[in-house]
Design a protein around this motif. Sequence first.
Motif, mmCIF file in Angstrom:
data_model
loop_
_atom_site.group_PDB
_atom_site.id
_atom_site.type_symbol
_atom_site.label_atom_id
_atom_site.label_comp_id
_atom_site.label_asym_id
_atom_site.label_seq_id
_atom_site.Cartn_x
_atom_site.Cartn_y
_atom_site.Cartn_z
ATOM 1 N N SER A 100 0.847 -1.185 0.000
ATOM 2 C CA SER A 100 0.000 0.000 0.000
ATOM 3 C C SER A 100 0.886 1.239 0.000
ATOM 4 O O SER A 100 1.931 1.268 0.666
ATOM 5 N N ALA A 165 -8.880 -1.278 -2.832
ATOM 6 C CA ALA A 165 -8.010 -0.504 -3.717
ATOM 7 C C ALA A 165 -8.060 -1.031 -5.154
ATOM 8 O O ALA A 165 -7.751 -0.301 -6.100
ATOM 9 N N ASP A 262 -14.805 5.967 0.436
ATOM 10 C CA ASP A 262 -13.552 6.350 1.093
ATOM 11 C C ASP A 262 -13.843 7.208 2.313
ATOM 12 O O ASP A 262 -14.829 7.969 2.347
ATOM 13 N N GLU A 271 -6.727 4.695 3.957
ATOM 14 C CA GLU A 271 -6.864 3.472 3.169
ATOM 15 C C GLU A 271 -7.400 2.310 3.992
ATOM 16 O O GLU A 271 -8.101 1.438 3.482
#
Length: 376
Positions: A100, A165, A262, A271
């Motif tokens: 990430s 993601a 989000d 995230e």
Amino acid sequence: MNATASRNWLLNGSSGKKISYAGQVGYLIAGMKEVTEAQIGDTLFLYKQPVEPLPGFKSAKPMVFAGMYPIDQTEYNNLKSALERLTLNDSSVTVHRDSSLALGAGWRLGFLGLLHMEVFNQRLEQEYNMSVILTAPTVPYKAVLSSAKLIKEYGKDQITIINPAQFPDKLSVSEYLEPTVLGTIVTPHEYIGKIITLCQDRRAVQKDLLYIDENRVMLKYLFPLNEIVVDFYDALKSLSSGYASFDYEDAGYQSADLIKMDILLNGNPVEELATIIHKDKAYAAGKLLCERLKETIPRQLFEIAIQAAIGKKIIARETLKPYRKNVVAKCYGGDITRRMKLLRRQAEGKRLMRKIGNVEVPRDAFLRVLKRETGK
């Protein structure tokens, strides 16, 4: 070995003439590079004498996925070693490397359920003294691609999404699919009204209702897996005073209107809290997440804007007020411009801190903000 499997391992009979019988213990030397290659249920047979695997064995299928990252990247190798040791006696956990931009190198782990995930995380902390960041739990979704470019890139027209993601844009997808389960609930009849309401709130479709006897009822519902993975069992036990039982089995996939939501802190996406959710529940879930984060995140010396966003559209917001020093406490009387000058200087300092300040979300906050209160 008492074993069945989808794979077979060779046992060279020419290396030794002794035969092991049921109840005896022995060992063999294989050319496996990793322990994970030896799975429970593998069938052993003599060299050049293959046999049919014994029927009935099925590998454990993970139902919940979460990302796991070390808090400090210098602990990566230690965490890797701890994961390898833990998965030795818990083969149902699947481990895949992941990375990430915000969290660095880590793993995407698959668990049998939320309780399994929590126990695994506790064992990491207690037995190996490892502190980790665990992302929001997700379930494996599927997307039917319509973009020729993506089909060529993946080599197929249907992909599985286990990480938010990786969620593809709606313009390049013809259909999203979500996993479903057939759930069976057995409960005393006096709680049936509350439980039916709970199931309807979780987008469940009733398949059957049967009175087992005078006091007990069996309900069968088709649930989206995402609706039961976090806190459904807790809510069911709470509504039924602990008397209701719940069991479920895989029921395949169904079409659904899914979107990616989000969470932003001062405009920066978190995230760990990105989730894939049904469109009809996005606003309520976003508002609830923002409210929970406001209660969970410690106050700072600068204002924190907590927002839920779908693409570039903000659907919910909460503001966490900063600590504020009384800079005009020593001003007794005098010109008002002196007071205004001090307040303006304080406001400029707050704006600067907001630009350069980092907001740290407590490690235990992620699961806490995802669990809904009964009735919400």
